[in-house]
Design an enzyme around this catalytic site. Structure first.
Site, PDB file in Angstrom:
ATOM      1  N   ASN A   1    -137.894  38.864  47.003  1.00 41.92           N
ATOM      2  CA  ASN A   1    -137.259  37.899  47.897  1.00 41.92           C
ATOM      3  C   ASN A   1    -137.888  36.507  47.846  1.00 41.92           C
ATOM      4  OD1 ASN A   1    -139.265  39.751  49.106  1.00 41.92           O
ATOM      5  ND2 ASN A   1    -139.208  38.305  50.796  1.00 41.92           N
TER       6      ASN A   1
ATOM      7  N   SER B   1    -129.084  45.555  52.992  1.00 38.20           N
ATOM      8  CA  SER B   1    -128.898  44.838  54.251  1.00 38.20           C
ATOM      9  C   SER B   1    -127.686  43.916  54.149  1.00 38.20           C
ATOM     10  CB  SER B   1    -130.158  44.018  54.538  1.00 38.20           C
ATOM     11  OG  SER B   1    -129.966  43.238  55.685  1.00 38.20           O
TER      12      SER B   1
ATOM     13  N   HIS C   1    -126.561  41.342  56.007  1.00 38.31           N
ATOM     14  CA  HIS C   1    -126.565  39.901  56.314  1.00 38.31           C
ATOM     15  C   HIS C   1    -127.031  39.041  55.134  1.00 38.31           C
ATOM     16  CE1 HIS C   1    -130.940  38.986  57.182  1.00 38.31           C
ATOM     17  NE2 HIS C   1    -130.984  40.282  57.349  1.00 38.31           N
TER      18      HIS C   1
ATOM     19  N   THR D   1    -125.625  55.992  68.753  1.00 35.99           N
ATOM     20  CA  THR D   1    -124.186  55.728  68.658  1.00 35.99           C
ATOM     21  C   THR D   1    -123.904  54.745  67.529  1.00 35.99           C
ATOM     22  OG1 THR D   1    -123.935  56.170  70.995  1.00 35.99           O
ATOM     23  CG2 THR D   1    -122.179  54.890  69.961  1.00 35.99           C
TER      24      THR D   1
ATOM     25  N   CYS E   1    -146.038  31.966  58.889  1.00 35.06           N
ATOM     26  CA  CYS E   1    -146.740  31.183  59.899  1.00 35.06           C
ATOM     27  C   CYS E   1    -147.262  32.170  60.942  1.00 35.06           C
ATOM     28  CB  CYS E   1    -145.788  30.179  60.525  1.00 35.06           C
ATOM     29  SG  CYS E   1    -146.653  28.974  61.513  1.00 35.06           S
TER      30      CYS E   1
HETATM   31  C1  LIG Z   1    -136.727  42.300  50.135  1.00 29.84           C
HETATM   32  C2  LIG Z   1    -136.417  42.451  51.582  1.00 29.84           C
HETATM   33  N1  LIG Z   1    -136.562  43.649  52.165  1.00 29.84           N
HETATM   34  C3  LIG Z   1    -136.279  43.851  53.453  1.00 29.84           C
HETATM   35  C4  LIG Z   1    -135.840  42.830  54.247  1.00 29.84           C
HETATM   36  C5  LIG Z   1    -135.506  43.096  55.675  1.00 29.84           C
HETATM   37  O1  LIG Z   1    -134.120  43.230  55.859  1.00 29.84           O
HETATM   38  P1  LIG Z   1    -133.458  43.105  57.327  1.00 29.84           P
HETATM   39  O2  LIG Z   1    -133.520  41.647  57.674  1.00 29.84           O
HETATM   40  O3  LIG Z   1    -132.068  43.607  57.163  1.00 29.84           O
HETATM   41  O4  LIG Z   1    -134.254  43.949  58.248  1.00 29.84           O
HETATM   42  C6  LIG Z   1    -135.671  41.551  53.702  1.00 29.84           C
HETATM   43  C7  LIG Z   1    -135.253  40.420  54.535  1.00 29.84           C
HETATM   44  O5  LIG Z   1    -135.604  39.280  54.299  1.00 29.84           O
HETATM   45  C8  LIG Z   1    -135.968  41.365  52.317  1.00 29.84           C
HETATM   46  O6  LIG Z   1    -135.833  40.179  51.734  1.00 29.84           O
END
Ligand SMILES: Cc1ncc(COP(=O)(O)O)c(C=O)c1O
Length: 390
Positions: A152, A200, A202, A238, A330
């Site tokens: 990420n 995920s 979003h 739920t 941070c």
């Molecule tokens: C590589 C990675 N794993 C897990 C997550 C966490 O996902 P969520 O925000 O759906 O909890 C993120 C979110 O930034 C991510 O980039």
């Protein structure tokens, strides 16, 4: 002031078509998907249709997809769920990479308190995991290997198929956090060969608060959340039908335009790369030159060549309306260098002087020009201040 959002790896806006698909389940269709009456059956039908759709899009079986509250929960479930099945069997060793998201590293840390041994596999200067290093870390006690699909912070894509092969040849369960890759590059569950995958919604223009853990049939794993028989006893609570519907719609839309969007973003990334290299001294590009996501570009300012204050950098960009991240956390008011960049061999000052640009559907070349000018302005202001202080 103009505002430019270049933080799509943190989250993406909800696609209006996704909102439209979700709307009936936020008001009219309100039944509990576990109720047997017609209200419940109506909700259940939408939930199962969403699951089927997601399974098809990922090339998984419908009974392998389990909804969670997002990537963090899926990662926690993978680590704790597999570890706890193996605790009584003398298999108390876990292998993860040094650049995993905290949603993997922190559960691994807490498993140490339960008597597990955790090995962190190192990465090279591009944040790339060598499958041989994973193989070397394996012991007769290893019960789980968890290596993310794509990072990420720097966007490097891992050789997950080879890693999965190494694990599966030895009968070790393998998990991959695919939160950043699903919806951006092709992710085919069967073909990748892992036992567990975290997703995920979003991150690909779906709603926040929903994701999935894909569990290969036959994988032994304990539930994280208990208290009901939902999700085939794998995740109590739920079901959130509206979010599941939004997740399925968002994934379908993302995959519909995956190739054209990936190629558009890769072109923008190449443009940004060149502009940064041409205009600024002492930049280090953090991603793997060949294996990287199309939409992330992470750049550090080499501390041996240039004195750049990481905190002032991000704040200066924000003051100019550009939303980017530093890759650093941070904590209690001070900037902590990113564990990913440190694992890649960057020194603390260089790691702090890092910007991650992450682009998305709305990003244009004009946005990038604006961001590059903003960066030039921030660096100039910083240099003038340094001269002034000397
Ligand atoms: C590589 C990675 N794993 C897990 C997550 C966490 O996902 P969520 O925000 O759906 O909890 C993120 C979110 O930034 C991510 O980039």
């Amino acid at each position: 002031m103009r505002r430019v959002y270049l933080d799509h790896s943190a989250t993406t806006p909800l696609d209006p078509l996704v909102l439209e698909a979700m709307a009936p389940y936020l008001s009219g269709v309100f039944g509990n998907a576990s109720s047997i009456h017609s209200f419940g059956r109506e909700a259940r039908a939408a939930l199962e249709e969403s699951r089927e759709h997601i399974a098809t899009l990922l090339n998984a079986r419908v009974d392998e997809v389990f909804f969670t509250s997002g990537g963090t929960e899926a990662d926690n479930n993978a680590l704790k769920g597999v570890a706890r099945v193996n605790a009584g069997r003398g298999k108390k060793h876990i292998v993860v990479s040094a650049i995993e998201h905290h949603a993997v590293l922190h559960p691994a840390e807490s498993l140490k308190a339960e008597g597990f041994k955790v090995d962190l596999v190192p990465v090279n200067e591009y944040g790339f995991v060598d499958p041989e290093a994973v193989e070397k870390a394996i012991t007769p006690e290893t019960c789980l290997i968890s290596i993310m699909h794509a990072n990420n912070e720097v966007g490097t894509i891992q050789p997950i198929r080879q890693i999965a092969r190494v694990a599966r040849d030895r009968g070790i369960v393998v998990h991959s956090d695919a939160v950043q890759s699903v919806g951006k590059i092709t992710v085919d569950f069967k073909e990748i060969g892992v036992d567990l995958l975290s997703i995920s919604a979003h991150k690909f223009y779906g709603p926040k608060g929903i994701g999935a853990i894909v569990i290969r049939r036959g994988t032994e794993i304990m539930p994280l959340i208990e208290g009901g028989a939902q999700e085939s006893n794998r995740r109590a609570g739920t079901e959130n039908v509206a979010l599941a519907v939004g997740f399925a719609r968002a994934l379908a839309l993302a995959l519909d335009s995956l190739e054209s969007e990936a190629s558009r973003l890769e072109d923008l990334r190449t443009y940004l790369h060149k502009q940064l290299a041409d205009r600024f001294e002492g930049v280090i590009f953090n991603e793997h030159p060949d294996f990287h996501l199309p939409h992330i570009l992470s750049v550090s300012f080499d501390s041996s060549r240039r004195d750049v204050d990481g905190e002032a950098l991000i704040m200066g960009m924000d003051l100019r309306g550009v939303a980017v991240t530093s890759g650093s956390a941070c904590t209690s008011g001070s900037l902590q260098p990113s564990h990913v960049l440190l694992a890649m061999g960057r020194d603390v000052k260089t790691a702090k002087a890092t910007i991650r640009f992450s682009m998305g559907r709305s990003t244009t070349k004009d946005d990038l020009d604006y961001a590059i000018d903003a960066l030039g302005g921030v660096l100039n202001a910083m240099e003038n201040q340094n001269v002034h202080l000397q």
